[in-house]
Design a protein around this motif. Structure first.
Motif, PDB file in Angstrom:
ATOM      1  N   LEU A  71       0.830  -1.212   0.000  1.00 46.13           N
ATOM      2  CA  LEU A  71       0.000   0.000   0.000  1.00 46.13           C
ATOM      3  C   LEU A  71       0.866   1.265   0.000  1.00 46.13           C
ATOM      4  N   SER A  72       2.153   1.109  -0.404  1.00 46.00           N
ATOM      5  CA  SER A  72       3.050   2.265  -0.274  1.00 46.00           C
ATOM      6  C   SER A  72       2.670   3.411  -1.210  1.00 46.00           C
ATOM      7  N   LYS A  78      -1.917   4.097   6.974  1.00 48.22           N
ATOM      8  CA  LYS A  78      -3.119   3.338   6.599  1.00 48.22           C
ATOM      9  C   LYS A  78      -3.586   2.554   7.813  1.00 48.22           C
ATOM     10  N   ILE A  79      -4.870   2.740   8.165  1.00 46.74           N
ATOM     11  CA  ILE A  79      -5.379   2.075   9.361  1.00 46.74           C
ATOM     12  C   ILE A  79      -6.267   0.885   8.969  1.00 46.74           C
ATOM     13  N   ASP A  80      -6.343  -0.073   9.866  1.00 40.28           N
ATOM     14  CA  ASP A  80      -7.246  -1.207   9.640  1.00 40.28           C
ATOM     15  C   ASP A  80      -7.833  -1.619  10.985  1.00 40.28           C
ATOM     16  N   LYS A  81      -8.922  -2.349  10.900  1.00 35.83           N
ATOM     17  CA  LYS A  81      -9.597  -2.797  12.116  1.00 35.83           C
ATOM     18  C   LYS A  81     -10.169  -4.167  11.821  1.00 35.83           C
ATOM     19  N   HIS A  82     -10.188  -5.027  12.837  1.00 31.55           N
ATOM     20  CA  HIS A  82     -10.727  -6.365  12.626  1.00 31.55           C
ATOM     21  C   HIS A  82     -11.551  -6.777  13.835  1.00 31.55           C
ATOM     22  N   SER A  83     -12.718  -7.342  13.556  1.00 28.48           N
ATOM     23  CA  SER A  83     -13.510  -7.885  14.645  1.00 28.48           C
ATOM     24  C   SER A  83     -13.464  -9.402  14.540  1.00 28.48           C
ATOM     25  N   THR A  84     -13.368 -10.074  15.694  1.00 21.11           N
ATOM     26  CA  THR A  84     -13.323 -11.537  15.645  1.00 21.11           C
ATOM     27  C   THR A  84     -14.706 -12.109  15.344  1.00 21.11           C
ATOM     28  N   GLY A  85     -15.676 -11.255  15.171  1.00 21.15           N
ATOM     29  CA  GLY A  85     -16.964 -11.718  14.640  1.00 21.15           C
ATOM     30  C   GLY A  85     -18.039 -11.847  15.696  1.00 21.15           C
ATOM     31  N   GLY A  86     -19.240 -11.450  15.293  1.00 17.83           N
ATOM     32  CA  GLY A  86     -20.341 -11.523  16.241  1.00 17.83           C
ATOM     33  C   GLY A  86     -21.658 -11.291  15.540  1.00 17.83           C
ATOM     34  N   VAL A  87     -22.701 -11.166  16.322  1.00 23.36           N
ATOM     35  CA  VAL A  87     -24.053 -11.023  15.775  1.00 23.36           C
ATOM     36  C   VAL A  87     -24.440  -9.542  15.823  1.00 23.36           C
ATOM     37  N   ASP A 136      -5.867  -3.479  -7.637  1.00 22.65           N
ATOM     38  CA  ASP A 136      -4.958  -2.809  -6.695  1.00 22.65           C
ATOM     39  C   ASP A 136      -4.825  -1.316  -6.991  1.00 22.65           C
ATOM     40  N   ASP A 137      -4.738  -0.967  -8.301  1.00 21.14           N
ATOM     41  CA  ASP A 137      -4.531   0.441  -8.650  1.00 21.14           C
ATOM     42  C   ASP A 137      -5.771   1.275  -8.321  1.00 21.14           C
ATOM     43  N   ALA A 138      -6.950   0.724  -8.663  1.00 25.10           N
ATOM     44  CA  ALA A 138      -8.191   1.468  -8.395  1.00 25.10           C
ATOM     45  C   ALA A 138      -8.393   1.629  -6.882  1.00 25.10           C
ATOM     46  N   PHE A 139      -8.023   0.586  -6.143  1.00 23.95           N
ATOM     47  CA  PHE A 139      -8.142   0.610  -4.673  1.00 23.95           C
ATOM     48  C   PHE A 139      -7.260   1.744  -4.116  1.00 23.95           C
ATOM     49  N   ALA A 140      -5.975   1.746  -4.527  1.00 28.10           N
ATOM     50  CA  ALA A 140      -5.045   2.768  -4.021  1.00 28.10           C
ATOM     51  C   ALA A 140      -5.504   4.165  -4.441  1.00 28.10           C
ATOM     52  N   LYS A 141      -5.981   4.295  -5.697  1.00 28.61           N
ATOM     53  CA  LYS A 141      -6.403   5.613  -6.184  1.00 28.61           C
ATOM     54  C   LYS A 141      -7.582   6.128  -5.350  1.00 28.61           C
ATOM     55  N   GLN A 142      -8.537   5.234  -5.095  1.00 28.91           N
ATOM     56  CA  GLN A 142      -9.718   5.666  -4.324  1.00 28.91           C
ATOM     57  C   GLN A 142      -9.315   6.124  -2.912  1.00 28.91           C
ATOM     58  N   VAL A 143      -8.387   5.393  -2.289  1.00 27.46           N
ATOM     59  CA  VAL A 143      -7.982   5.797  -0.923  1.00 27.46           C
ATOM     60  C   VAL A 143      -7.220   7.125  -0.989  1.00 27.46           C
ATOM     61  N   ASP A 194      -0.804  -0.088   8.140  1.00 31.05           N
ATOM     62  CA  ASP A 194       0.263   0.212   9.102  1.00 31.05           C
ATOM     63  C   ASP A 194      -0.184  -0.033  10.536  1.00 31.05           C
ATOM     64  N   THR A 195      -1.478   0.189  10.797  1.00 23.99           N
ATOM     65  CA  THR A 195      -1.959   0.005  12.169  1.00 23.99           C
ATOM     66  C   THR A 195      -3.176  -0.920  12.155  1.00 23.99           C
ATOM     67  N   ILE A 196      -3.339  -1.659  13.238  1.00 25.92           N
ATOM     68  CA  ILE A 196      -4.457  -2.614  13.329  1.00 25.92           C
ATOM     69  C   ILE A 196      -5.124  -2.439  14.689  1.00 25.92           C
ATOM     70  N   LEU A 197      -6.447  -2.284  14.667  1.00 31.45           N
ATOM     71  CA  LEU A 197      -7.214  -2.319  15.921  1.00 31.45           C
ATOM     72  C   LEU A 197      -8.059  -3.591  15.898  1.00 31.45           C
ATOM     73  N   LEU A 198      -7.887  -4.412  16.931  1.00 30.25           N
ATOM     74  CA  LEU A 198      -8.639  -5.675  17.006  1.00 30.25           C
ATOM     75  C   LEU A 198      -9.795  -5.518  17.985  1.00 30.25           C
ATOM     76  N   ASP A 199     -10.962  -5.973  17.573  1.00 26.53           N
ATOM     77  CA  ASP A 199     -12.113  -6.019  18.484  1.00 26.53           C
ATOM     78  C   ASP A 199     -12.312  -7.502  18.803  1.00 26.53           C
ATOM     79  N   VAL A 200     -11.805  -7.901  19.963  1.00 23.29           N
ATOM     80  CA  VAL A 200     -11.851  -9.327  20.317  1.00 23.29           C
ATOM     81  C   VAL A 200     -13.071  -9.553  21.204  1.00 23.29           C
ATOM     82  N   LYS A 201     -13.987 -10.335  20.686  1.00 21.75           N
ATOM     83  CA  LYS A 201     -15.271 -10.496  21.369  1.00 21.75           C
ATOM     84  C   LYS A 201     -15.281 -11.765  22.212  1.00 21.75           C
TER      85      LYS A 201
END
Ligand code: URA
Length: 432
Positions: A71-72, A78-87, A136-143, A194-201
């Protein structure tokens, strides 16, 4: 190297070397090691665990088994977040536009739902024509252009996990912190943020049943993130009842829109602000919690957060009119009011059972090939701790078909009403 020696070693509780782990992942992806041997090794790991160094080695070997996103070409953190999943977990739909409207760069890859948990991609696809396939190119361009894009994981991302997860699913080897942590983190690391926030349920509707297990999983994933040079943080959150009110794809999109207007459910709004505050600090946009919160609340108040969702929908070909008029999202044929049969206080709304009931209406998939009905689902009108009078509406069921007697019976079994007031557990248990 012989794979049977690696299995024997783990059976005897010995750590595997970096080379042995690499041999396993390479050989498995190339179909040189059969499923039965890998399932024996996975079971030995379930029973005997892995050391932190082994877990990091496994994660890296899995991450490098396929494409690793670069993603350079996207400026900034570039931030990201992940949830371990839930309802009812529609967090990405509201949180990502919120933080993006405050300046964070969101380059996010999401997954589909399976079983009782929903997936962000399915929810986004309930918006007419929303395109989750960008190259990949369209993704980077949009961001670079609008600071946000959410797309599907490519088939080339972490092929080792695709094979391993399918095998674990049918060999009783899902429940293992080293295997879950390496599975999740290999995909997050390969996605390139570059960064990850985890939501561990934790709780009834989650992989981890207790807060203590969730903390152990979170700490394991944070350590992997550190070993790979990524700023990784985690929230430990309750999934004993569904998050927010809505369960079901279009219904959850509507709830995310309400939240971006400042009219969302209290618990879900709180989760978004807490997560958003951590992300804005990770993105180095602010350096304290109070300023982050103020910034997020302002973005919601003045409409920038909702506008950011509209910009993303527009950029990815989706129907913006449905965001302006959520009543134009897919609608079920009927809405059935479910009423309480007695007075009291709501003690439990079992998330797993309710998620499964929503899936049976058509909101989720039992197998990967199943189609999804975007319109159907359940909207809770009461949450744990609320007082209830007989005849009160406890939930609305959005359905295309008459509800069967069995479905209704199961529905009422998910709600436990007690005569005495009950305490509410906090949604956010801990932040790491
Ligand atoms: N989610 C994943 O991606 N992998 C696991 O092993 C469990 C949950």
């Amino acid at each position: 190297m012989r794979f049977v020696d690696i299995i024997n070693k783990k059976r005897e509780k010995q750590p595997l070397t970096t080379e042995e782990i690499q041999f396993w992942i390479d050989g498995y992806v190339k179909n040189e090691i059969p499923d039965y041997q890998v399932s024996a090794l996975c079971m030995a790991i379930v029973l005997n665990g892995m050391e932190p160094r082994e877990i990091s080695d496994l994660t890296k070997a899995m991450m490098n088994s396929g494409e690793v996103m670069d993603l350079s070409s996207i400026e900034g953190i570039k931030i990201d977040k992940h949830s371990t999943g839930g309802v009812g977990d529609k967090t990405s739909l509201a949180l990502m536009p919120m933080v993006s409207s405050c300046g964070a760069k969101v380059a996010k890859m999401s997954g589909r739902g399976l079983g009782h948990t929903g997936g962000t991609l399915d929810k986004l696809e309930s918006i007419q024509n929303f395109n989750i396939f960008l190259d990949d190119d369209a993704f980077a361009k949009q961001v670079n252009d609008i600071s946000i894009a959410i797309i599907g994981q490519t088939a080339q991302l972490v092929p080792a996990d695709k094979k391993l997860y399918a095998l674990r699913d049918v060999t009783g080897t899902v429940q293992s912190i080293p295997l879950i942590a390496s599975s999740i983190m290999s995909k997050k690391l390969a996605s390139g943020a570059d960064t990850i926030l985890l939501d561990v349920k934790y709780g009834d509707g989650a992989f981890m049943h207790t807060p203590e297990e969730a903390i152990e999983l979170a700490k394991t994933m944070i350590q992997i993130g550190k070993d790979c040079g990524r700023d990784t943080r985690a929230m430990i959150t309750d999934m004993n009842q569904p998050l927010g009110h809505a369960i079901g794809n279009a219904l959850e999109v509507k709830e995310a829109i309400d939240t971006l207007k400042g009219q969302g459910p209290k618990d879900f709004t709180e989760l978004c602000y807490t997560a958003g505050s951590i992300i804005l600090q990770q993105a180095k946009i602010v350096n304290d919690e109070a300023s982050a919160r103020e910034m997020l609340e302002k973005a919601v108040e003045d409409g920038r957060a909702l506008n950011k969702l509209k910009e993303m929908v527009q950029a990815q070909g989706g129907c913006v009119d449905q965001i302006d008029h959520p009543e134009r999202l897919p609608q079920a044929k009927m809405v059935v009011e479910m009423r309480a049969h007695k007075n009291g206080y709501l003690d439990q709304v079992k998330a797993l059972a309710l998620g499964t009931l929503a899936m049976k209406l058509g909101a989720g998939r039992a197998t990967k090939e199943d189609p999804i009905n975007y319109a159907v689902g359940i909207v809770l009108n009461k949450k744990v701790g609320d007082s209830i009078q007989e005849g009160d509406i406890i939930a609305y069921v959005h359905t295309d078909e008459e509800l069967s007697t069995e479905w209704i019976k199961e529905f009422y079994e998910t709600f436990l009403i007690l005569p005495e007031p009950v305490s509410r557990e906090p949604l956010i248990y801990q932040i790491l």
